[in-house]
Write a protein that holds these residues in place. Structure first.
Motif, PDB file in Angstrom:
ATOM      1  N   ALA A  68       3.544  -7.169  -3.987  1.00  0.00           N
ATOM      2  CA  ALA A  68       2.872  -5.580  -4.002  1.00  0.00           C
ATOM      3  C   ALA A  68       1.783  -5.492  -4.651  1.00  0.00           C
ATOM      4  N   LYS A  90       2.450  -2.590  -9.030  1.00  0.00           N
ATOM      5  CA  LYS A  90       3.058  -1.827  -7.888  1.00  0.00           C
ATOM      6  C   LYS A  90       4.402  -2.149  -7.429  1.00  0.00           C
ATOM      7  N   TYR A 110       7.185  -2.255  -3.734  1.00  0.00           N
ATOM      8  CA  TYR A 110       7.147  -1.889  -2.375  1.00  0.00           C
ATOM      9  C   TYR A 110       8.178  -0.757  -2.444  1.00  0.00           C
ATOM     10  N   ASP A 140       3.236   0.791  -0.256  1.00  0.00           N
ATOM     11  CA  ASP A 140       2.980   0.376  -1.605  1.00  0.00           C
ATOM     12  C   ASP A 140       2.926   1.512  -2.491  1.00  0.00           C
TER      13      ASP A 140
END
Lengths: 198, 273
Positions: free
Chosen positions: B202, B206, B208, B253
């Protein structure tokens, strides 16, 4: 993450912490008057025994007095420092006395108060009361599963593995729900503070 | 774990939800002074510190106040005594002080020997405690593996469901050609068994996030996930009762910890017939 009212309080708290570091007893008394109720609430919620909670409360403020050099302004406000210290010491005492955690299936509302039942605390300023109401509302908006898991972690001192065993959910689900709940809380608090600073 | 993965766990670190090894790893990492993780810690602490404000507040007990101030004043008095100038003893008492000093030295010598012996015993006890902690951690790992195995069994059981739909997740331009995704929709038990593979990580800070997208266009967060070094992830998601008719499943994301509404770009999308 502050509003103008909170910023004013925080600068006063910073000054109190500085005066405590210089050994001023009156500053410690003022800090106790300001935050003793909140920290006692935390200790009671974690330990669920008034006498033990009172002992931990005294120990926390004593630690603030004796080890004033540990407070670092750059890491957060005095309220954040005191809250997390009280929670940590209460959890330590809970584990030491081997008190039982909440039984499985205890209703989520046992810890959290609904917005309409919230009465102002006796030591709260107007800014404090507004902030409390915002937090109550933000917590009430959390899905029940996220509320329950955050409560088990923060107030019962359970690790995510212990929570997974207790609620019989997969470990990944526990971690992501706690993260998601705290992210929701963060977003709502940011919205509240941004609204107050306009 | 790398820095971005550790950042995802910082909110759990702050509320005390990590086990001892994970907690220690983050503590070590924070000790390096990593700016991103230090900032994440400050933010997470600030959020968590608000939680007690949602409780019905109690008055601070007056007895605790008195005990605290009593302790402070006693401490100050003791410190004052230590720094006060000692009085001179009368000559006929000085021999008593000398004898007492000899006795004290003897006691200290015996005590030192005793502490040395106890020191070795204490080391042994510490080692036993450490091994017991490791054993407990292994027990927990076994339980974790059993839980994951149970999850895999659930997926196999889903294949026996009378109402089983398969939703294919199509990769979007942000993902490499290798990316794929499948949802086994167990309608009997209102559960999705999701598997993705070949996806890229990701990205720093970050994660997903999987979304239910209703026919009315509402996006409801299902769960967050991260892929392993082979781009693979598996998750099970229970469908809320009041979801309504679904039109899409989507993966975006999002910032670490997830979002309440999609803010990132589409990574995988599946049409629901």
């Amino acid at each position: 993450m502050t509003s103008p009212g909170t910023q004013a309080r925080q600068s006063g708290d910073d000054e109190l912490m500085q005066r405590i570091a210089e050994g001023e007893e009156a500053a410690l008394e003022l800090l106790y008057d300001r935050y003793g109720g909140l920290l006692f609430t935390i200790c009671q919620r974690v330990i669920r025994d008034r006498d033990e909670a009172e002992e931990v409360l005294v120990d926390v403020f004593w630690e603030v007095w004796e080890k004033s050099e540990r407070y670092d302004l750059s890491r957060g406000s005095p309220r954040t420092y005191l809250t997390m210290l009280a929670r940590s010491r209460a959890i330590d005492r809970l584990r030491k006395t081997s008190s039982q955690p909440d039984p499985p299936g205890e209703p989520v509302d046992a810890a959290w108060r609904e917005p309409e039942s919230m009465r102002p605390g006796p030591q709260q300023t107007f800014a404090d009361e507004e902030t409390s109401q915002a937090v109550v509302a933000a917590v009430a908006n959390l899905p029940d599963d996220e509320k329950q898991l955050i409560e088990l972690a923060f107030f019962a001192g359970l690790s995510h593995r212990e929570i997974a065993e207790q609620v019989m959910q997969p470990l990944g689900t526990i971690k992501s729900r706690i993260r998601r709940g705290l992210a929701r809380l963060r977003d709502e608090l940011n919205a509240f503070y941004e609204g107050g600073s306009q | 774990m790398n820095c971005e993965q550790l950042q995802q766990d910082i909110p759990l670190y702050v509320v005390g939800a990590l086990d001892a090894d994970e907690h220690a790893e983050i503590t070590r990492h924070l000790a390096t002074g990593c700016p991103a993780c230090t900032a994440a810690l400050a933010e997470a602490n600030a959020v968590a510190a608000h939680l007690p404000l949602a409780l019905q507040q109690d008055l601070a007990p007056e007895t605790a106040r008195e005990k605290l101030l009593g302790r402070v004043r006693n401490s100050k008095a003791s410190a004052a005594k230590l720094t006060a100038e000692p009085k001179r003893l009368a000559p006929h008492l000085r021999w008593a002080v000398v004898v007492a000093g000899v006795i004290v030295c003897g006691v200290i010598a015996i005590g030192a020997a005793w502490f040395s012996f106890n020191g070795a015993m204490q080391e042994r006890e510490d080692r036993i405690a450490e091994l017991q902690t490791q054993l407990k951690a292994r027990d927990v790992e076994i339980q974790l593996l059993e839980a994951e195995l149970s999850g895999a069994r659930d997926t196999l059981v889903a294949l026996n469901s009378r109402e089983l739909n398969v939703v294919s997740l199509d990769r979007q331009p942000a993902q490499p050609d290798t990316a794929w995704g499948r949802i086994l929709w167990d309608e009997d038990n209102r559960r999705w068994h999701v598997a993705v593979g070949g996806m890229k990580p990701a990205g720093q800070g970050k994660t997903y996030e999987l979304w239910f997208v209703t026919a009315a266009g509402d996006k409801i967060a299902a769960d967050t996930f991260d892929v392993n070094d082979r781009g693979f992830a598996r998750l099970q998601v229970d469908l809320p009762d009041d979801l309504g008719e679904l039109s899409l499943a989507a993966v975006t994301d999002e910032p670490a910890g997830g979002s309440t509404q999609p803010t990132g770009s589409f990574q995988m999308v599946g049409k629901i017939q």
